[in-house]
Scaffold this motif. Structure first.
Motif, mmCIF file in Angstrom:
data_model
loop_
_atom_site.group_PDB
_atom_site.id
_atom_site.type_symbol
_atom_site.label_atom_id
_atom_site.label_comp_id
_atom_site.label_asym_id
_atom_site.label_seq_id
_atom_site.Cartn_x
_atom_site.Cartn_y
_atom_site.Cartn_z
ATOM 1 N N PRO A 137 -31.992 12.576 -10.699
ATOM 2 C CA PRO A 137 -32.517 12.802 -9.619
ATOM 3 C C PRO A 137 -30.550 12.734 -8.486
ATOM 4 O O PRO A 137 -29.889 12.322 -9.134
ATOM 5 C CB PRO A 137 -32.917 11.976 -8.379
ATOM 6 C CG PRO A 137 -33.720 11.158 -10.025
ATOM 7 C CD PRO A 137 -32.947 11.653 -11.136
ATOM 8 N N ALA A 138 -31.024 13.034 -6.856
ATOM 9 C CA ALA A 138 -29.500 13.204 -6.002
ATOM 10 C C ALA A 138 -29.326 11.623 -6.274
ATOM 11 O O ALA A 138 -30.146 10.624 -5.858
ATOM 12 C CB ALA A 138 -29.228 14.058 -5.050
ATOM 13 N N GLY A 139 -28.129 11.561 -6.005
ATOM 14 C CA GLY A 139 -27.636 10.208 -5.541
ATOM 15 C C GLY A 139 -27.809 8.965 -6.671
ATOM 16 O O GLY A 139 -27.250 7.809 -6.740
ATOM 17 N N ILE A 140 -28.254 9.017 -7.983
ATOM 18 C CA ILE A 140 -28.512 8.419 -9.087
ATOM 19 C C ILE A 140 -27.502 8.463 -10.280
ATOM 20 O O ILE A 140 -26.469 10.268 -10.891
ATOM 21 C CB ILE A 140 -29.555 8.937 -9.876
ATOM 22 C CG1 ILE A 140 -30.530 8.705 -8.669
ATOM 23 C CG2 ILE A 140 -30.136 7.803 -10.819
ATOM 24 C CD1 ILE A 140 -31.250 7.278 -8.498
ATOM 25 N N ARG A 141 -26.351 8.075 -11.083
ATOM 26 C CA ARG A 141 -25.704 8.311 -12.069
ATOM 27 C C ARG A 141 -26.914 8.534 -13.348
ATOM 28 O O ARG A 141 -27.577 8.198 -13.584
ATOM 29 C CB ARG A 141 -24.552 6.420 -12.736
ATOM 30 C CG ARG A 141 -23.877 6.119 -11.737
ATOM 31 C CD ARG A 141 -23.396 4.751 -12.640
ATOM 32 N NE ARG A 141 -22.370 5.122 -13.604
ATOM 33 C CZ ARG A 141 -21.559 5.177 -13.857
ATOM 34 N NH1 ARG A 141 -21.162 4.873 -11.986
ATOM 35 N NH2 ARG A 141 -20.606 5.452 -13.877
ATOM 36 N N CYS A 142 -25.630 9.895 -13.579
ATOM 37 C CA CYS A 142 -25.834 10.299 -15.155
ATOM 38 C C CYS A 142 -26.403 9.034 -15.896
ATOM 39 O O CYS A 142 -25.234 7.808 -16.739
ATOM 40 C CB CYS A 142 -25.307 11.479 -15.396
ATOM 41 S SG CYS A 142 -26.067 12.645 -16.773
#
Ligand code: SF4
Ligand code: SF4
Length: 87
Positions: A28-33
């Motif tokens: 998801p956007a804004g979450i660290r891979c």
């Protein structure tokens, strides 16, 4: 331009729809891979498990700006305008 080592804005800010090891539904956007190390390197660099989209993303002024803060801001703006409208 060259990617700034340790920036990782594109591995945090944007969403990735393809599966990533430990993130089977993408990121998801804004979450660290999940594959980003604490010092912001990619654990999958050069490996076949790395999503194609990661390998095809080229650093560019319009996306990366001239410092990491620019990259976070520019990518957040990009993510916001390209996000599909909720139905
Ligand atoms: S936003 Fe640009 S500079 Fe930062 S990690 Fe991604 S490609 Fe590299
Ligand atoms: S797989 Fe690697 S390059 Fe792709 S988002 Fe994750 S850490 Fe970044």
């Amino acid at each position: 331009m060259e990617c700034r080592i340790g920036c990782a804005a594109c591995c945090i800010v944007i969403s990735i729809t393809s599966p990533i090891p430990d993130m089977p539904y993408g990121k998801p956007a804004g979450i660290r891979c999940a594959q980003l190390t604490p010092d912001n390197a990619c654990r999958l660099f050069g490996k076949p498990e790395r999503p194609l989209v990661c390998g095809s993303l080229q650093p560019a002024e319009e996306m990366c700006g001239s410092c990491n803060e620019d990259a976070f801001r520019l990518l957040s703006d990009m993510e916001r305008v390209t996000k599909p409208e909720p139905r």
